[in-house]
Design a protein around this motif. Sequence first.
Motif, PDB file in Angstrom:
ATOM      1  N   GLN A  61      20.185  33.502 -11.373  1.00  0.00           N
ATOM      2  CA  GLN A  61      19.485  33.380 -12.657  1.00  0.00           C
ATOM      3  C   GLN A  61      18.362  34.396 -12.718  1.00  0.00           C
ATOM      4  O   GLN A  61      17.230  34.139 -12.338  1.00  0.00           O
ATOM      5  N   GLN A  73      18.685  28.242 -23.601  1.00  0.00           N
ATOM      6  CA  GLN A  73      18.698  27.553 -22.308  1.00  0.00           C
ATOM      7  C   GLN A  73      17.364  27.674 -21.575  1.00  0.00           C
ATOM      8  O   GLN A  73      16.839  26.696 -21.057  1.00  0.00           O
ATOM      9  N   TRP A  74      16.808  28.869 -21.572  1.00  0.00           N
ATOM     10  CA  TRP A  74      15.577  29.120 -20.783  1.00  0.00           C
ATOM     11  C   TRP A  74      14.394  28.386 -21.374  1.00  0.00           C
ATOM     12  O   TRP A  74      13.464  28.039 -20.667  1.00  0.00           O
ATOM     13  N   TYR A  75      14.467  28.147 -22.672  1.00  0.00           N
ATOM     14  CA  TYR A  75      13.389  27.373 -23.294  1.00  0.00           C
ATOM     15  C   TYR A  75      13.534  25.905 -22.925  1.00  0.00           C
ATOM     16  O   TYR A  75      12.554  25.202 -22.703  1.00  0.00           O
ATOM     17  N   ARG A  76      14.778  25.452 -22.859  1.00  0.00           N
ATOM     18  CA  ARG A  76      14.999  24.053 -22.477  1.00  0.00           C
ATOM     19  C   ARG A  76      14.669  23.855 -20.996  1.00  0.00           C
ATOM     20  O   ARG A  76      14.119  22.843 -20.613  1.00  0.00           O
ATOM     21  N   GLN A  77      14.953  24.855 -20.209  1.00  0.00           N
ATOM     22  CA  GLN A  77      14.716  24.738 -18.760  1.00  0.00           C
ATOM     23  C   GLN A  77      13.478  25.526 -18.328  1.00  0.00           C
ATOM     24  O   GLN A  77      13.437  26.094 -17.242  1.00  0.00           O
ATOM     25  N   TRP A  78      12.465  25.502 -19.168  1.00  0.00           N
ATOM     26  CA  TRP A  78      11.305  26.357 -18.905  1.00  0.00           C
ATOM     27  C   TRP A  78      10.624  26.043 -17.584  1.00  0.00           C
ATOM     28  O   TRP A  78      10.048  26.917 -16.945  1.00  0.00           O
ATOM     29  N   SER A  79      10.697  24.773 -17.160  1.00  0.00           N
ATOM     30  CA  SER A  79       9.945  24.421 -15.949  1.00  0.00           C
ATOM     31  C   SER A  79      10.838  24.307 -14.723  1.00  0.00           C
ATOM     32  O   SER A  79      10.467  23.681 -13.747  1.00  0.00           O
ATOM     33  N   ASN A  80      12.005  24.957 -14.800  1.00  0.00           N
ATOM     34  CA  ASN A  80      12.948  24.801 -13.693  1.00  0.00           C
ATOM     35  C   ASN A  80      12.657  25.669 -12.470  1.00  0.00           C
ATOM     36  O   ASN A  80      13.242  25.468 -11.427  1.00  0.00           O
ATOM     37  N   THR A  85       6.196  27.843 -12.603  1.00  0.00           N
ATOM     38  CA  THR A  85       5.433  26.878 -13.383  1.00  0.00           C
ATOM     39  C   THR A  85       4.065  26.633 -12.770  1.00  0.00           C
ATOM     40  O   THR A  85       3.047  26.638 -13.460  1.00  0.00           O
ATOM     41  N   GLN A 259      12.890  32.618 -17.224  1.00  0.00           N
ATOM     42  CA  GLN A 259      11.757  31.798 -17.691  1.00  0.00           C
ATOM     43  C   GLN A 259      10.459  32.618 -17.803  1.00  0.00           C
ATOM     44  O   GLN A 259       9.561  32.272 -18.570  1.00  0.00           O
TER      45      GLN A 259
END
Lengths: 286, 399
Positions: A61, A73-80, A85, A259
């Motif tokens: 990724q 996707q990256w906005y939904r998984q921003w804290s992945n 983070t 991200q």
Amino acid sequence: MSVQDRTDTAATSRPERPARRRRKLGRFVLPTYSWLVIAYLVFPIALMIIYSFNRVVGGLQQVSFSWNGFTTQWYRQWSNVPGLTSSFWLSIRLALVSTLIATVLGTLLAIALVRYRSNKFRGKVAVEQVLFLNIAAPEIVMGASLLGLFVTFNVARGFLTLVLAHVMFSIAYVTVTVRARLSGFDRSLEEAAYDLGANPLTTFRLVTLPLIMPGVLAGALMAFALSIDDFVTSNFVSGTAPPFPVWVYGATRVGIPPQVFVFGTFIFMVGIAFAVMSIVLSRKKS
Amino acid sequence: MGGSLDTTDESRSTAGATTRSDHPVVVCLEDVTKIFEDAPAVDDLNLEIYDGEFFSLLGPSGCGKTTTLRMIGGFEEPTSGRILLGGREVTYLAPYHRDVNTVFQSYALFPHLNVFDNVAFGLRRKKLTKVEVARRVGSILEIVDLPHYEKRKASQLSGGQQQRVALARALVNEPTLLLLDEPMSALDAKLRRQMQIELKRIQSQVGITFLYVTHDQEEAMTMSDRLAVMRSGKIEGIGSPRDVYDSPSTEFVATFLGASNLLAGTLEAASGALSSVTLTDGTSLSVPHERVPALAGSTTLKVGVRPEKISIGVAGTSVPAGHNALRGRVRVSTFTGVGNQYLVDSVSGTELTVYAQNIGQELAPRSGDEVVLTWPIEHTFAVVPMTGSNDEESTNDEE
Ligand SMILES: Nc1ncnc2c1ncn2[C@@H]1O[C@H](COP(=O)(O)OP(=O)(O)OP(=O)(O)O)[C@@H](O)[C@H]1O
Ligand SMILES: [Mg+2]
């Protein structure tokens, strides 16, 4: 009356001709130039925003600059990405704390520099020189020397050293901004407050501070922006937990997770929001 | 203006309705000196101001008026001397502990507050209740004739209105003394005249002692109960406007407050109530004894008379009893509508100015005519010739 009108228009139209030609020129050259400047400044940011919506193909990724299709996707998984983070929150905390300290100290310093002549404020000239040096000196010098200092005195590098460093480089900007606001300040306003029974503290709270507030806010904003995006100094003085820019730089060696663009877009949007707000506020005032 | 030669007492009594020397002293300055960078701005000043009076400090630019006011207000500390307010020493007391309020020359209204909050500023520092603050602000705005302006910002007011707000903001605290530093200087002439009347009305309505600084002698004379003329940090003349005008104590006062004709002469022996002065050409003039200043050793002085006190007549006119007379030749005669103004070269070599009112009786002398100038002895005064620098003189031409 009509004769008067005719002579008036005749008189005004004659000298207008060269001015009009100049204006015609201005109508094209200036806007073209402006748009070029805007494009130059905004293009990289626009690219970042666009690619924050880019799909990733393959197992790793990380961002690539070939367009693979739109995704949120990256906005939904921003804290992945855990390191990312936490480095972002560290940067926010660091910016808030150092801005607060630098704004208070810088404002007080500006007041002292404006209020007291050098016969009462010994070292005033030296302070002014140091402030200038602080702004003019290359960051790499300050960062390296700070590192040397911390190592020599065995100070563990971490949040404390980051705050110390960030306060150090933003204080001069706050002082300069507040001082500009203060130099037009009418001191008889403070005398009027004393005259009406307000002690110096009340006078500062009710008269001086509200009047220099625009300068203080501008200084604080500058300090915040400087802190959020500082890389050079932070790179020297951060410990195991790096702030956002240092983390991103470290990540470039292995591959930037998408991200990062999400956070970048977010920071940019907050900046835009501040700019719009300040324009609206100053419009309202005038 | 009767026959009595005892003019000092006479003018005292006519001004007696307005002087208040029997009232308690509000401010007292004792030997106050203020030195800025080794030049004294205020030099060993002594001054008493009585309760309820309208007192003006008058003088040319740079004579120390503002400095005096700032020391009373607490914004400047005297180098030496004492300041008493209502009997209490306040020399080094901070301004926020003094029962004095100031109307600043630039008004110094708080630009971030509206009219109401500006006026309420002092009351709120005294922790008055909201209701009481609103009541007192309302009533003072009524007095300064700005009832419906509470919500306006200071920048949305005209110069005259700003001045009224500044006045209201100071007066609402009911200080024992109000200091005003050239509050009219930013206003145009017409508004200024209007505000002078207003200010006088407000002062008598609220009954607060006013210490008013101005360099406009006409303004000082029309408004004050008493005034002091300052020069180089010293008071040169003090008293009711009539006193100071009619019996100026120094050459500076005589020329700064109105116009004066001054003739150099030597003091001869006094005879009874009159002293006799011989001018350079030998003409002898009489001066009421009490109007001759103490001369330290020397006998040279200047005899003075105001231009409007002089009657002009053709040469040979008999001189009435109790008058001084001086021969001369008209150099310039100017018709000004309300009267004639003459410049007369006197036999003593000095040029005299004469104002004659246009009452349409006599034929006005023309330039070149030989004339005789006469004036009552009681309108004659004498001053010590001015020594020292004349540099201030250029700044205080008649307005
Ligand atoms: N803060 C200061 N520092 C040095 N000198 C000063 C200061 N304030 C006033 N002076 C000097 O003191 C003298 C008196 O000044 P002041 O302001 O009292 O005059 P003023 O009578 O109010 O004159 P104006 O009619 O022009 O207002 C002046 O020579 C001035 O230059
Ligand atoms: Mg002044």
